[in-house]
Motif scaffolding. Structure first.
Motif, PDB file in Angstrom:
ATOM      1  N   CYS A 227      -7.622   1.056  -2.081  1.00  0.00           N
ATOM      2  CA  CYS A 227      -7.118   0.046  -2.916  1.00  0.00           C
ATOM      3  C   CYS A 227      -7.482  -1.528  -2.186  1.00  0.00           C
ATOM      4  O   CYS A 227      -7.161  -2.487  -2.805  1.00  0.00           O
ATOM      5  CB  CYS A 227      -5.602   0.064  -2.910  1.00  0.00           C
ATOM      6  SG  CYS A 227      -4.670  -0.079  -1.524  1.00  0.00           S
ATOM      7  N   ARG A 228      -8.082  -1.399  -1.041  1.00  0.00           N
ATOM      8  CA  ARG A 228      -8.406  -2.877  -0.558  1.00  0.00           C
ATOM      9  C   ARG A 228      -9.828  -3.648  -1.177  1.00  0.00           C
ATOM     10  O   ARG A 228     -10.754  -2.868  -1.364  1.00  0.00           O
ATOM     11  CB  ARG A 228      -8.797  -2.608   0.900  1.00  0.00           C
ATOM     12  CG  ARG A 228      -7.500  -1.938   1.647  1.00  0.00           C
ATOM     13  CD  ARG A 228      -6.284  -2.731   1.571  1.00  0.00           C
ATOM     14  NE  ARG A 228      -6.102  -4.053   2.076  1.00  0.00           N
ATOM     15  CZ  ARG A 228      -5.967  -4.349   3.382  1.00  0.00           C
ATOM     16  NH1 ARG A 228      -5.685  -3.296   4.175  1.00  0.00           N
ATOM     17  NH2 ARG A 228      -6.023  -5.668   3.815  1.00  0.00           N
TER      18      ARG A 228
ATOM     19  N   LYS B  20       0.775  -1.248   0.142  1.00  0.00           N
ATOM     20  CA  LYS B  20       0.141   0.099  -0.086  1.00  0.00           C
ATOM     21  C   LYS B  20       1.020   1.158  -0.025  1.00  0.00           C
ATOM     22  O   LYS B  20       0.637   2.402  -0.781  1.00  0.00           O
ATOM     23  CB  LYS B  20      -1.034  -0.169   1.422  1.00  0.00           C
ATOM     24  CG  LYS B  20      -2.332   0.229   1.022  1.00  0.00           C
ATOM     25  CD  LYS B  20      -3.327  -0.033   2.274  1.00  0.00           C
ATOM     26  CE  LYS B  20      -2.984   1.320   2.804  1.00  0.00           C
ATOM     27  NZ  LYS B  20      -3.985   1.497   3.967  1.00  0.00           N
TER      28      LYS B  20
END
Length: 406
Positions: free
Chosen positions: A221-222, A133
């Motif tokens: 972004c998960r 991340k």
């Protein structure tokens, strides 16, 4: 994305002896053999294609086991096998400096393991996500810096009028009651109440104000499971894996699909520790029989108009409202015969009645059912007693946290 591979290697076990693969006899020897071969590659001459290929094979073998029968009957060792398969695939994807797209795919693979697998190697997959991340965040330019980047959609606030609450039917409000007062006046007699002032100290209100931008920053972004459909009793209701950014873009910002998607899941706070650090378990949960590990924490994030049909849950519930407002109607267990629960085992805890637009010809006794109602505001915590029927409709973009305890 230079340096990713070296950082990934740095958080892996230093040697084969520090990377044990111990499973019960339920795991096939052929699968164990592939696991060992793949692990050993890490400490010889690592070949990215081998990790990706073998990782996919391990994931496919364990996926079949994960999807046979009910989830509670899945052997934990097979869940661990799935996590190892995801780990090996990610290792292969990170070799040689991955592109941003490949890094995003690696994060998704880690999330699949966190959702479907079990913790391995001191929660290494969560540590990998944090590493990837940060790399992705540093690499991707902001729209301010990149004129080629399309401008993100602006959120159009879509609030619904607040229903007029009959004072005689309203749920009582109490500000910071003592533990014993809460126990004697509400917990033991199983009476709903709104607790005020008990979550004002949460970082979600003070340090990291929860918003769309903040959610994008810590979890955009998960990959998470999203419920698609206006409510789970609709025939077209389904679930889909999306990134949080995709969910926001498609079901929060897009007016054509607003109200048709809802992020509702109990693993979000385990997946995204930054969000879990922004909340606190209410002190009143200590009046339960279990310990803190027995408390289930759920996230509920969605646009205005999202509905949870009239239903009941098997545990006590504290519903904490962080962002937006919700209209809630509650019926005691005594009213069950007037609420027409579904006859199927799957939906036996859910009423057939559309609470705010009931079919009184089909469900004539529904109008006899007595109820309480309220509008939950940011900072309010509603105590919903065990098996109390409750109907929920979001009046704004809403983010709530529920704590199920016994």
């Amino acid at each position: 994305m230079c340096g990713v591979w070296e950082e990934v290697k740095a958080i892996m076990p230093a040697s084969v002896s520090e990377f044990p693969l111990v499973f019960s006899e339920t795991v096939d020897q052929s699968v164990l053999h592939i696991l060992e071969l793949t692990r050993d590659q890490l400490y010889t001459q690592p070949e990215p294609c081998v990790f990706i290929e073998y990782g996919k094979i391990i994931m496919d073998c364990s996926w079949e086991k994960l999807n046979t029968g009910t989830w509670r009957d899945v052997d934990k060792d097979w869940r661990r096998v799935y996590s190892y398969g995801c780990l090996f695939k990610v290792i292969g994807m990170c070799h040689g400096g991955p592109s941003p797209d490949r890094t995003q795919e690696a994060i998704k693979t880690c999330d699949l393991a966190l959702l479907m697998g079990a913790s391995i190697l001191d929660n290494i997959l969560q540590r990998l996500v944090s590493l990837l991340k940060n790399k992705l965040k540093v690499h991707l330019p902001s729209t301010m810096e990149d004129p080629e980047q399309p401008c993100p959609k602006k959120f159009k606030k879509d609030s619904m009028p607040e229903p007029k609450i009959d004072v005689a039917l309203s749920v009582p409000r109490v500000k910071c009651p003592a533990l014993e007062s809460f126990r004697s006046e509400f917990l033991e007699p199983q009476k709903p109440v709104i607790l005020e002032g008990i979550i004002d100290h949460w970082p979600a209100f003070r340090e990291h104000t929860w918003s769309i931008d903040y959610l994008r920053a810590v979890a955009g972004c998960r990959t998470v499971p999203v419920e698609l459909g206006s409510k789970y009793t609709d025939e077209e209701w389904s679930q889909k894996l999306l990134t949080v950014n995709e969910f926001i873009d498609c079901y929060i910002m897009d007016n054509e699909t607003a109200g048709m998607g809802y992020l509702a899941q109990h693993q979000l706070f385990d997946q995204v520790p930054e969000l879990k650090e922004d909340i606190r378990i209410p002190d009143y949960c200590c009046l339960g029989k279990g310990d803190e590990d027995d408390i289930t924490i759920n996230a509920w994030f969605g646009p205005s108009g999202t509905v949870s049909p009239l239903h009941q849950d098997p545990q006590q519930n504290f519903l904490a409202q962080v962002v937006g407002r919700k209209y809630i109607r509650l019926y005691s267990l005594k009213q069950t015969e007037n609420l027409y629960p579904h006859q199927s085992q799957l939906l036996h805890n859910t009423s057939q009645v559309d609470v705010e637009n009931p079919d009184t010809v089909k469900f004539p006794d529904f109008i006899k059912a007595s109820y309480q109602e309220c509008v939950l505001q940011p900072g309010d915590v509603l105590f919903i007693p065990k098996q109390h029927w409750h109907y929920v409709r979001s009046l704004d973009l809403s983010f709530s946290v529920s704590f199920w305890w016994s």
